[in-house]
Write a protein that holds these residues in place. Structure first.
Motif, PDB file in Angstrom:
ATOM      1  N   LEU A 158       0.997  -1.205  -0.012  1.00 33.94           N
ATOM      2  CA  LEU A 158       0.059  -0.124  -0.015  1.00 33.94           C
ATOM      3  C   LEU A 158       0.815   1.361   0.107  1.00 33.94           C
ATOM      4  CD1 LEU A 158      -2.572  -1.278   2.821  1.00 33.94           C
ATOM      5  CD2 LEU A 158      -2.691  -0.821   0.211  1.00 33.94           C
ATOM      6  N   GLY A 159       2.070   1.315   0.669  1.00 26.86           N
ATOM      7  CA  GLY A 159       2.891   2.385   0.625  1.00 26.86           C
ATOM      8  C   GLY A 159       3.228   3.423  -0.526  1.00 26.86           C
ATOM      9  N   PRO A 160       3.640   2.633  -1.671  1.00 18.48           N
ATOM     10  CA  PRO A 160       3.900   3.036  -2.768  1.00 18.48           C
ATOM     11  C   PRO A 160       2.697   4.104  -3.420  1.00 18.48           C
ATOM     12  CG  PRO A 160       4.716   1.143  -2.839  1.00 18.48           C
ATOM     13  CD  PRO A 160       3.732   1.135  -1.623  1.00 18.48           C
ATOM     14  N   SER A 161       1.778   3.705  -3.054  1.00 19.65           N
ATOM     15  CA  SER A 161       0.504   4.533  -3.817  1.00 19.65           C
ATOM     16  C   SER A 161      -0.102   5.599  -2.994  1.00 19.65           C
ATOM     17  CB  SER A 161      -0.549   3.328  -4.293  1.00 19.65           C
ATOM     18  OG  SER A 161      -1.028   2.716  -3.239  1.00 19.65           O
ATOM     19  N   ASP A 162       0.084   5.513  -1.574  1.00 24.33           N
ATOM     20  CA  ASP A 162      -0.568   6.337  -0.823  1.00 24.33           C
ATOM     21  C   ASP A 162       0.372   7.011   0.215  1.00 24.33           C
ATOM     22  OD1 ASP A 162      -2.273   7.871   1.183  1.00 24.33           O
ATOM     23  OD2 ASP A 162      -3.812   6.740  -0.010  1.00 24.33           O
ATOM     24  N   ALA A 163       0.991   8.246   0.408  1.00 24.62           N
ATOM     25  CA  ALA A 163       1.620   8.813   1.214  1.00 24.62           C
ATOM     26  C   ALA A 163       1.256   8.851   2.784  1.00 24.62           C
ATOM     27  CB  ALA A 163       2.075  10.112   0.928  1.00 24.62           C
ATOM     28  N   ALA A 164      -0.129   8.789   2.884  1.00 23.77           N
ATOM     29  CA  ALA A 164      -0.655   8.931   4.262  1.00 23.77           C
ATOM     30  C   ALA A 164      -0.527   7.467   5.006  1.00 23.77           C
ATOM     31  CB  ALA A 164      -2.371   9.705   4.168  1.00 23.77           C
ATOM     32  N   VAL A 165      -0.809   6.466   3.961  1.00 28.55           N
ATOM     33  CA  VAL A 165      -0.841   5.255   4.444  1.00 28.55           C
ATOM     34  C   VAL A 165       0.627   4.533   4.753  1.00 28.55           C
ATOM     35  CG1 VAL A 165      -1.399   2.534   3.893  1.00 28.55           C
ATOM     36  CG2 VAL A 165      -3.013   4.549   3.407  1.00 28.55           C
ATOM     37  N   ARG A 166       1.518   5.201   3.993  1.00 28.27           N
ATOM     38  CA  ARG A 166       2.691   4.939   4.077  1.00 28.27           C
ATOM     39  C   ARG A 166       3.327   5.393   5.378  1.00 28.27           C
ATOM     40  NH1 ARG A 166       4.628   6.668  -0.528  1.00 28.27           N
ATOM     41  NH2 ARG A 166       4.937   8.712   0.171  1.00 28.27           N
ATOM     42  N   ASN A 167       3.082   6.806   5.598  1.00 31.29           N
ATOM     43  CA  ASN A 167       3.352   7.212   6.768  1.00 31.29           C
ATOM     44  C   ASN A 167       3.014   6.507   8.182  1.00 31.29           C
ATOM     45  OD1 ASN A 167       5.008   9.074   5.480  1.00 31.29           O
ATOM     46  ND2 ASN A 167       3.496  10.613   5.417  1.00 31.29           N
ATOM     47  N   ALA A 168       1.569   6.216   7.916  1.00 34.22           N
ATOM     48  CA  ALA A 168       1.170   5.605   9.184  1.00 34.22           C
ATOM     49  C   ALA A 168       1.678   4.048   9.596  1.00 34.22           C
ATOM     50  CB  ALA A 168      -0.365   5.558   9.002  1.00 34.22           C
ATOM     51  N   LEU A 169       2.102   3.516   8.378  1.00 34.29           N
ATOM     52  CA  LEU A 169       2.510   2.226   8.550  1.00 34.29           C
ATOM     53  C   LEU A 169       3.870   2.031   8.961  1.00 34.29           C
ATOM     54  CD1 LEU A 169       0.989   0.296   5.371  1.00 34.29           C
ATOM     55  CD2 LEU A 169       0.768  -0.274   7.898  1.00 34.29           C
ATOM     56  N   ALA A 170       4.863   3.221   8.151  1.00 31.24           N
ATOM     57  CA  ALA A 170       6.235   3.359   8.758  1.00 31.24           C
ATOM     58  C   ALA A 170       6.320   3.813  10.343  1.00 31.24           C
ATOM     59  CB  ALA A 170       7.011   4.458   8.133  1.00 31.24           C
ATOM     60  N   SER A 171       5.157   4.506  10.707  1.00 28.46           N
ATOM     61  CA  SER A 171       5.262   4.682  12.118  1.00 28.46           C
ATOM     62  C   SER A 171       5.050   3.612  13.136  1.00 28.46           C
ATOM     63  CB  SER A 171       4.386   5.917  12.382  1.00 28.46           C
ATOM     64  OG  SER A 171       4.116   6.228  13.819  1.00 28.46           O
ATOM     65  N   CYS A 172       3.897   2.971  12.555  1.00 31.79           N
ATOM     66  CA  CYS A 172       3.774   1.467  13.324  1.00 31.79           C
ATOM     67  C   CYS A 172       4.747   0.720  13.515  1.00 31.79           C
ATOM     68  CB  CYS A 172       2.412   0.894  12.720  1.00 31.79           C
ATOM     69  SG  CYS A 172       1.590  -0.270  13.326  1.00 31.79           S
ATOM     70  N   LEU A 173       5.383   0.523  12.138  1.00 31.69           N
ATOM     71  CA  LEU A 173       6.524  -0.534  12.206  1.00 31.69           C
ATOM     72  C   LEU A 173       7.738  -0.120  12.922  1.00 31.69           C
ATOM     73  CD1 LEU A 173       6.449  -1.222   8.208  1.00 31.69           C
ATOM     74  CD2 LEU A 173       6.397  -2.969   9.927  1.00 31.69           C
ATOM     75  N   ALA A 174       8.073   1.194  12.995  1.00 28.09           N
ATOM     76  CA  ALA A 174       8.934   1.597  13.867  1.00 28.09           C
ATOM     77  C   ALA A 174       8.562   1.449  15.337  1.00 28.09           C
ATOM     78  CB  ALA A 174       9.266   3.063  13.835  1.00 28.09           C
ATOM     79  N   VAL A 175       7.420   1.647  15.747  1.00 32.63           N
ATOM     80  CA  VAL A 175       7.173   1.349  17.219  1.00 32.63           C
ATOM     81  C   VAL A 175       7.155  -0.204  17.484  1.00 32.63           C
ATOM     82  CG1 VAL A 175       5.118   1.216  18.786  1.00 32.63           C
ATOM     83  CG2 VAL A 175       5.410   3.415  17.598  1.00 32.63           C
ATOM     84  N   HIS A 176       6.942  -0.879  16.467  1.00 29.99           N
ATOM     85  CA  HIS A 176       6.887  -2.354  16.486  1.00 29.99           C
ATOM     86  C   HIS A 176       8.558  -2.717  16.784  1.00 29.99           C
ATOM     87  CE1 HIS A 176       5.211  -6.538  15.470  1.00 29.99           C
ATOM     88  NE2 HIS A 176       5.654  -6.529  16.576  1.00 29.99           N
ATOM     89  N   ALA A 177       9.238  -2.178  16.015  1.00 31.89           N
ATOM     90  CA  ALA A 177      10.561  -2.468  15.934  1.00 31.89           C
ATOM     91  C   ALA A 177      11.254  -1.909  17.384  1.00 31.89           C
ATOM     92  CB  ALA A 177      11.399  -1.814  14.851  1.00 31.89           C
ATOM     93  N   VAL A 178      11.101  -1.021  17.916  1.00 33.15           N
ATOM     94  CA  VAL A 178      11.391  -0.486  19.094  1.00 33.15           C
ATOM     95  C   VAL A 178      10.780  -1.466  20.196  1.00 33.15           C
ATOM     96  CG1 VAL A 178      11.061   1.254  21.019  1.00 33.15           C
ATOM     97  CG2 VAL A 178      11.707   2.030  18.519  1.00 33.15           C
ATOM     98  N   GLN A 179       9.906  -1.970  20.173  1.00 36.06           N
ATOM     99  CA  GLN A 179       9.277  -2.828  21.177  1.00 36.06           C
ATOM    100  C   GLN A 179       9.993  -4.229  21.150  1.00 36.06           C
ATOM    101  OE1 GLN A 179       7.517  -2.041  23.683  1.00 36.06           O
ATOM    102  NE2 GLN A 179       5.855  -0.713  23.239  1.00 36.06           N
ATOM    103  N   LEU A 180      10.218  -4.571  19.959  1.00 28.26           N
ATOM    104  CA  LEU A 180      10.952  -5.801  19.884  1.00 28.26           C
ATOM    105  C   LEU A 180      12.239  -5.860  20.470  1.00 28.26           C
ATOM    106  CD1 LEU A 180      10.107  -6.767  16.185  1.00 28.26           C
ATOM    107  CD2 LEU A 180       9.427  -8.226  18.016  1.00 28.26           C
ATOM    108  N   TRP A 181      12.990  -4.822  20.301  1.00 23.57           N
ATOM    109  CA  TRP A 181      14.323  -4.747  20.852  1.00 23.57           C
ATOM    110  C   TRP A 181      14.551  -3.777  21.924  1.00 23.57           C
ATOM    111  CZ3 TRP A 181      13.328  -5.179  15.558  1.00 23.57           C
ATOM    112  CH2 TRP A 181      13.595  -6.267  14.884  1.00 23.57           C
ATOM    113  N   ALA A 182      13.818  -3.635  22.586  1.00 21.03           N
ATOM    114  CA  ALA A 182      13.864  -2.938  23.933  1.00 21.03           C
ATOM    115  C   ALA A 182      14.203  -3.741  25.042  1.00 21.03           C
ATOM    116  CB  ALA A 182      12.239  -2.021  24.053  1.00 21.03           C
TER     117      ALA A 182
END
Length: 128
Positions: free
Chosen positions: A104-128
């Protein structure tokens, strides 16, 4: 068919009802719709339902952004509700987020930004 969400008389939390409430809230915001959607975000079932929202057609920018924002909140505050949140295998929440980002990311900046933010939070939780 859309249902009107009434205070304290909420319809069941299904993909269709949440999508309808989100659509209605974008057209005509009101406190009962906000409460319905906010309550949904706190439910343990929101983990699976928001993952389904990211993969279910038809593409809907508001629904995908809402799903990503909900998962971001779940990852920040409700990890106790999802015992397998650390799972990175296909079919996992993390895998679904990555797949949605690529799809979905390549076609829609709002979705890409929301998903990137979500992935970042998940990554921080995984390696915290």
């Amino acid at each position: 068919m859309s249902q009107v969400v009434q205070p304290n008389n909420f319809p069941p939390y299904t993909l269709e009802n949440v999508a309808n409430a989100l659509s209605q809230s974008l057209v005509s915001p009101n406190p009962s719709l906000t409460e319905y959607l906010t309550r949904f975000q706190t439910l343990p079932d929101a983990w699976a339902m928001t993952t389904q929202m990211l993969t279910s057609p038809p593409p809907s920018t508001p629904l995908h952004v809402f799903a990503a924002q909900t998962l971001k909140l779940k990852l920040k505050y409700d990890l106790h509700q999802h015992p397998s949140w650390r799972d990175l295998s296909p079919g996992s929440t993390f895998h679904a987020l990555g797949t949605a980002y690529v799809t979905l990311g390549p076609s829609d900046a709002a979705v890409r930004n929301a998903l990137a933010s979500c992935l970042a939070v998940h990554a921080v939780q995984l390696w915290a």
